[in-house]
Design a protein around this motif. Structure first.
Motif, PDB file in Angstrom:
ATOM      1  N   LEU A 244       0.832  -1.213   0.000  1.00  0.00           N
ATOM      2  CA  LEU A 244       0.000   0.000   0.000  1.00  0.00           C
ATOM      3  C   LEU A 244       0.866   1.263   0.000  1.00  0.00           C
ATOM      4  O   LEU A 244       0.552   2.249  -0.671  1.00  0.00           O
ATOM      5  CB  LEU A 244      -0.943   0.013   1.206  1.00  0.00           C
ATOM      6  N   VAL A 245       1.975   1.200   0.734  1.00  0.00           N
ATOM      7  CA  VAL A 245       2.914   2.338   0.775  1.00  0.00           C
ATOM      8  C   VAL A 245       3.454   2.608  -0.627  1.00  0.00           C
ATOM      9  O   VAL A 245       3.476   3.757  -1.110  1.00  0.00           O
ATOM     10  CB  VAL A 245       4.070   2.062   1.767  1.00  0.00           C
ATOM     11  N   ASN A 246       3.864   1.535  -1.312  1.00  0.00           N
ATOM     12  CA  ASN A 246       4.471   1.695  -2.643  1.00  0.00           C
ATOM     13  C   ASN A 246       3.471   2.177  -3.689  1.00  0.00           C
ATOM     14  O   ASN A 246       3.791   3.031  -4.516  1.00  0.00           O
ATOM     15  CB  ASN A 246       5.125   0.381  -3.092  1.00  0.00           C
ATOM     16  N   ILE A 247       2.257   1.626  -3.642  1.00  0.00           N
ATOM     17  CA  ILE A 247       1.225   2.084  -4.587  1.00  0.00           C
ATOM     18  C   ILE A 247       0.917   3.558  -4.303  1.00  0.00           C
ATOM     19  O   ILE A 247       0.759   4.365  -5.218  1.00  0.00           O
ATOM     20  CB  ILE A 247      -0.051   1.217  -4.493  1.00  0.00           C
ATOM     21  N   GLY A 248       0.865   3.906  -3.016  1.00  0.00           N
ATOM     22  CA  GLY A 248       0.606   5.298  -2.636  1.00  0.00           C
ATOM     23  C   GLY A 248       1.656   6.243  -3.199  1.00  0.00           C
ATOM     24  O   GLY A 248       1.327   7.319  -3.716  1.00  0.00           O
ATOM     25  N   LYS A 249       2.925   5.825  -3.148  1.00  0.00           N
ATOM     26  CA  LYS A 249       4.012   6.674  -3.669  1.00  0.00           C
ATOM     27  C   LYS A 249       3.805   6.954  -5.150  1.00  0.00           C
ATOM     28  O   LYS A 249       4.002   8.068  -5.622  1.00  0.00           O
ATOM     29  CB  LYS A 249       5.362   5.992  -3.438  1.00  0.00           C
ATOM     30  N   LYS A 250       3.373   5.921  -5.886  1.00  0.00           N
ATOM     31  CA  LYS A 250       3.173   6.066  -7.334  1.00  0.00           C
ATOM     32  C   LYS A 250       2.161   7.169  -7.641  1.00  0.00           C
ATOM     33  O   LYS A 250       2.325   7.938  -8.583  1.00  0.00           O
ATOM     34  CB  LYS A 250       2.709   4.725  -7.920  1.00  0.00           C
ATOM     35  N   TYR A 251       1.097   7.243  -6.859  1.00  0.00           N
ATOM     36  CA  TYR A 251       0.019   8.207  -7.141  1.00  0.00           C
ATOM     37  C   TYR A 251       0.106   9.467  -6.273  1.00  0.00           C
ATOM     38  O   TYR A 251      -0.784  10.307  -6.321  1.00  0.00           O
ATOM     39  CB  TYR A 251      -1.345   7.551  -6.906  1.00  0.00           C
TER      40      TYR A 251
END
Length: 326
Positions: A244-251
């Motif tokens: 979730l942290v990594n997907i959040g960084k993308k957006y």
């Protein structure tokens, strides 16, 4: 589904609509300062929220109602723009107590009707003044449960115009089937409010509800508070999840926004509870990005099948819903 700040409602099986994002209004009455719910609901309406999830047992419906009425009075919204969900508490299951309980909610809110009224839990407690009745040994006092009789009393409330839609909460498949197959059923449940988040994705219950045109409303969509009195602390903190942290960084989004977006993209209504003004604004900012199919599948795969909210103190109740697989 093209979801926007202004339009993120989905249809219910009775022809009404429910916004996919709402504000949960529970606050511990012992520690929440008076007026907090009122101020937060007013702010939420200004931010764009139109769906509010409350309950008699939260002891703050009068504040929520006051906030809604003030925002109607100042022209920000009309009554028909607001979607309010109230709940029938466990001590009001006997049919003759159902309408008085709903009328109590309406009196607190000072509104003519609620948009959705749900059976909060499938477990009845001994009726009386106490919401959490106990005997002299501290044991909870239960009451024989007849979910079909309770439901018929709710149907009469809908026919009387006190409520637009009827639903349930924390019902398992067996308990839902009991209502769905009830002889002479007039109004079927349009929703089932249950715990639902990336660590507890509810695939089986979600599929069953979809087959029966029942919308799933997910509480604790961000995991839960770490309150050991009612939360399973063995459940790892959802918002620290690496994926979730990594997907959040993308957006350029937070893990909370990713978790909320995940559920609304699956058609699951989310009602994150917050009395923090910044978080209230933050949780609403989920309509300017969309997760890809791969990301949705990856988040689904996070499912650990663990509940934060187990309600183990009532696990000896004959209608305790969580012994069943789903």
């Amino acid at each position: 589904m093209n979801l926007t700040v202004k339009n993120h409602s989905i249809p219910l099986s009775d022809g009404n609509q429910i916004p996919l994002l709402g504000l949960g209004t529970y606050g511990d009455p012992r520690t929440t300062p008076k007026g907090t719910a009122r101020e937060c609901v007013k702010l939420a309406i200004d931010v764009g929220y139109r769906h509010f999830d409350g309950a008699l047992v939260y002891f703050n419906e009068h504040e929520v109602g006051q906030a809604i009425r003030e925002k109607i009075a100042d022209g920000t919204v009309r009554r028909e723009d607001i979607f309010y969900c109230g709940k029938l508490w466990n001590t009001f299951h006997p049919p003759q107590l159902v309408r008085p309980a709903l009328e109590r909610t309406l009196k607190n809110l000072k509104l003519d009707y609620v948009d959705l009224y749900i059976v909060e839990l499938p477990m009845a407690f001994k009726p009386g003044k106490e919401f959490y009745p106990r005997d002299k040994n501290g044991q909870y006092i239960y009451h024989p449960t007849d979910l079909c009789a309770t439901w018929e009393a709710l149907e009469a409330c809908k026919d009387a115009g006190l409520v637009k839609s009827l639903g349930v909460s924390n019902f398992n498949r067996r308990q839902l089937e009991l209502l769905l197959t009830k002889p002479g059923l007039k109004h079927k449940p349009v929703s089932n409010q249950v715990e639902c988040h990336p660590y507890f994705t509810q695939p089986k219950l979600l599929e069953f509800c979809r087959q029966h045109d029942i919308v799933v409303v997910g509480y604790c969509p961000l995991g839960s508070s770490r309150d050991s009195s009612w939360v399973n602390l063995k459940s790892p903190p959802l918002l620290e999840d690496e994926l979730l942290v990594n997907i959040g960084k993308k957006y350029n989004k937070s893990t909370a926004q990713v978790a909320l977006r995940f559920n609304v993209q699956r058609g699951v209504v989310v009602i994150p509870k917050s009395f923090n003004p910044e978080r209230i604004k933050h949780n609403f900012q989920i309509f300017d990005f969309a997760l890809t199919e791969e990301e949705m599948k990856a988040i689904e795969a996070l499912n650990k099948n663990i509940r934060f909210v187990e309600l183990k103190m009532w696990s000896d109740h004959p209608e305790y819903p969580f012994h069943d697989d789903y």
